[in-house]
Design a protein around this motif. Sequence first.
Motif, PDB file in Angstrom:
ATOM      1  N   GLN A  61       0.826  -1.202   0.000  1.00  9.07           N
ATOM      2  CA  GLN A  61       0.000   0.000   0.000  1.00  9.07           C
ATOM      3  C   GLN A  61       0.861   1.254   0.000  1.00  9.07           C
ATOM      4  OE1 GLN A  61      -3.102  -0.028   2.981  1.00  9.07           O
ATOM      5  NE2 GLN A  61      -3.377   2.197   2.884  1.00  9.07           N
ATOM      6  N   HIS A  62       1.974   1.216   0.723  1.00  9.20           N
ATOM      7  CA  HIS A  62       2.894   2.345   0.766  1.00  9.20           C
ATOM      8  C   HIS A  62       3.412   2.708  -0.617  1.00  9.20           C
ATOM      9  CE1 HIS A  62       6.419   4.748   1.860  1.00  9.20           C
ATOM     10  NE2 HIS A  62       7.187   3.874   1.238  1.00  9.20           N
ATOM     11  N   HIS A  63       3.490   1.712  -1.501  1.00  8.49           N
ATOM     12  CA  HIS A  63       4.034   1.966  -2.829  1.00  8.49           C
ATOM     13  C   HIS A  63       3.021   2.545  -3.805  1.00  8.49           C
ATOM     14  CE1 HIS A  63       8.293   0.828  -3.348  1.00  8.49           C
ATOM     15  NE2 HIS A  63       8.104   0.284  -2.166  1.00  8.49           N
ATOM     16  N   VAL A  71      14.942   6.600  -4.053  1.00  8.68           N
ATOM     17  CA  VAL A  71      14.204   7.031  -5.229  1.00  8.68           C
ATOM     18  C   VAL A  71      14.304   5.997  -6.349  1.00  8.68           C
ATOM     19  CG1 VAL A  71      16.080   8.359  -6.314  1.00  8.68           C
ATOM     20  CG2 VAL A  71      13.689   9.038  -6.681  1.00  8.68           C
ATOM     21  N   VAL A  72      15.444   5.332  -6.473  1.00  5.00           N
ATOM     22  CA  VAL A  72      15.581   4.280  -7.483  1.00  5.00           C
ATOM     23  C   VAL A  72      14.616   3.143  -7.178  1.00  5.00           C
ATOM     24  CG1 VAL A  72      17.138   2.562  -8.489  1.00  5.00           C
ATOM     25  CG2 VAL A  72      17.973   4.863  -7.988  1.00  5.00           C
ATOM     26  N   HIS A  73      14.500   2.800  -5.901  1.00  2.00           N
ATOM     27  CA  HIS A  73      13.592   1.716  -5.529  1.00  2.00           C
ATOM     28  C   HIS A  73      12.144   2.059  -5.859  1.00  2.00           C
ATOM     29  CE1 HIS A  73      11.523  -1.418  -3.416  1.00  2.00           C
ATOM     30  NE2 HIS A  73      10.966  -0.542  -2.601  1.00  2.00           N
ATOM     31  N   HIS A  74      11.719   3.288  -5.584  1.00  3.12           N
ATOM     32  CA  HIS A  74      10.329   3.647  -5.875  1.00  3.12           C
ATOM     33  C   HIS A  74      10.057   3.728  -7.375  1.00  3.12           C
ATOM     34  CE1 HIS A  74       7.854   4.583  -2.260  1.00  3.12           C
ATOM     35  NE2 HIS A  74       9.044   4.432  -1.677  1.00  3.12           N
ATOM     36  N   LEU A  75      11.051   4.099  -8.144  1.00  5.15           N
ATOM     37  CA  LEU A  75      10.872   4.156  -9.594  1.00  5.15           C
ATOM     38  C   LEU A  75      10.905   2.775 -10.233  1.00  5.15           C
ATOM     39  CD1 LEU A  75      13.104   7.262 -10.306  1.00  5.15           C
ATOM     40  CD2 LEU A  75      10.634   7.143 -10.611  1.00  5.15           C
ATOM     41  N   HIS A  76      11.742   1.893  -9.677  1.00 10.15           N
ATOM     42  CA  HIS A  76      11.903   0.544 -10.233  1.00 10.15           C
ATOM     43  C   HIS A  76      11.872  -0.469  -9.082  1.00 10.15           C
ATOM     44  CE1 HIS A  76      13.008   2.474 -14.006  1.00 10.15           C
ATOM     45  NE2 HIS A  76      13.927   3.169 -13.368  1.00 10.15           N
ATOM     46  N   PRO A  77      10.693  -0.720  -8.497  1.00  7.52           N
ATOM     47  CA  PRO A  77      10.614  -1.548  -7.282  1.00  7.52           C
ATOM     48  C   PRO A  77      11.143  -2.972  -7.452  1.00  7.52           C
ATOM     49  CG  PRO A  77       8.563  -0.361  -7.649  1.00  7.52           C
ATOM     50  CD  PRO A  77       9.380  -0.183  -8.880  1.00  7.52           C
ATOM     51  N   SER A  78      11.020  -3.536  -8.641  1.00  6.05           N
ATOM     52  CA  SER A  78      11.447  -4.921  -8.824  1.00  6.05           C
ATOM     53  C   SER A  78      12.915  -5.056  -9.217  1.00  6.05           C
ATOM     54  CB  SER A  78      10.569  -5.606  -9.885  1.00  6.05           C
ATOM     55  OG  SER A  78      10.710  -4.971 -11.146  1.00  6.05           O
ATOM     56  N   LEU A  79      13.618  -3.935  -9.327  1.00  7.01           N
ATOM     57  CA  LEU A  79      15.046  -3.992  -9.654  1.00  7.01           C
ATOM     58  C   LEU A  79      15.803  -4.688  -8.534  1.00  7.01           C
ATOM     59  CD1 LEU A  79      17.247  -2.954 -11.687  1.00  7.01           C
ATOM     60  CD2 LEU A  79      17.532  -1.005 -10.132  1.00  7.01           C
ATOM     61  N   PRO A  80      16.594  -5.725  -8.819  1.00  9.56           N
ATOM     62  CA  PRO A  80      17.344  -6.402  -7.754  1.00  9.56           C
ATOM     63  C   PRO A  80      18.219  -5.419  -6.989  1.00  9.56           C
ATOM     64  CG  PRO A  80      17.443  -7.680  -9.785  1.00  9.56           C
ATOM     65  CD  PRO A  80      16.809  -6.367 -10.138  1.00  9.56           C
TER      66      PRO A  80
END
Length: 319
Positions: A107-109, A257-266
């Motif tokens: 939900q946070h995402h 910010v990278v995580h929120h833009l690309h959440p599934s990125l290892p």
Amino acid sequence: MAYRPVRKELSPAPPALSRWWERAEVPTWLVFAAIYGGWILLIVNANRIPWPLFSLAGAWLVTWHFSLQHEAIHGWLSLPRWLRHALVWPPIGGWLPFELYRRSHSQHHRDVDLTYPGFDTESVYHKPEDWARYSPAWRAVLMFNQTLLGRLLIGPLLRLRKLVLIEGGMLVRGDFRNLGIWLRFFAGLAVVLWFVSGVGHVPVWKYYLLVVYPGFSLGLLRAFIEHRWGEHPEERVAIVESNWVFGLLFLWNNIHVVHHLHPSLPWFRIPAAWRGARAELLALNGHYRFAGYGEIARAWLLRPVFVPVHPEPRPEQGA
């Protein structure tokens, strides 16, 4: 303010995984082995280790495990969902069921809701009308929690209070939808604490005092500066360019910010994605960036990072 989605198209997509060890997510398996192997060795040898070192290592492993749980929610895509969730499910952190964390973090995402109290499950903001009715003493507690020292000392207690109020309120209302989650959690916790006390001969109270609580605090170090209010969602997500020590501990989620833009990125590809698009990402998030946790501590160890009253109501999507 009209709704505007996060402008992910302005952030270049990271290149596809090309090497076999990336596709097999070998770094994640190594972290998995280090966490569980380290935790077992620590507990088995607890009475041979000085308690400050035991506490530091235990807190580190508990925080690292929480980072791995976060990775299992978004990534580790070489495994089926049920398996990766099962691998991180054991509650060695001692306080939050993984199933609840997975649900609330998803939900946070919903990035458009970032920071809005009542919509963002990880927001520290309060509605103005709620803040107005708080007592001066409670406001002082919440303001202390806005300092880094306060977040580390009382942040876990406030998070536990919120969890108890939410889950307890559901039970009082006759809503038992999470009961199965809690029963499974306590069954797993009983096994964990049996191993801690029965095999490691560490009293349960000592495990919570020396491992669980400081591990909880260490995790809140990362979250302390992670989000703030900004007019646009992408400006609400921080970048902390920390060193490899904290980068590995948080599985590079500090470059948030990278995580929120690309959440599934290892997690092990995040630093390269950041380096490859640094200028674009800084422009995208309004240069909400810090050189490391030392800079954050110097600025806000004893000073509130912001008054946690949300500046505006949540806009209707599509308005």
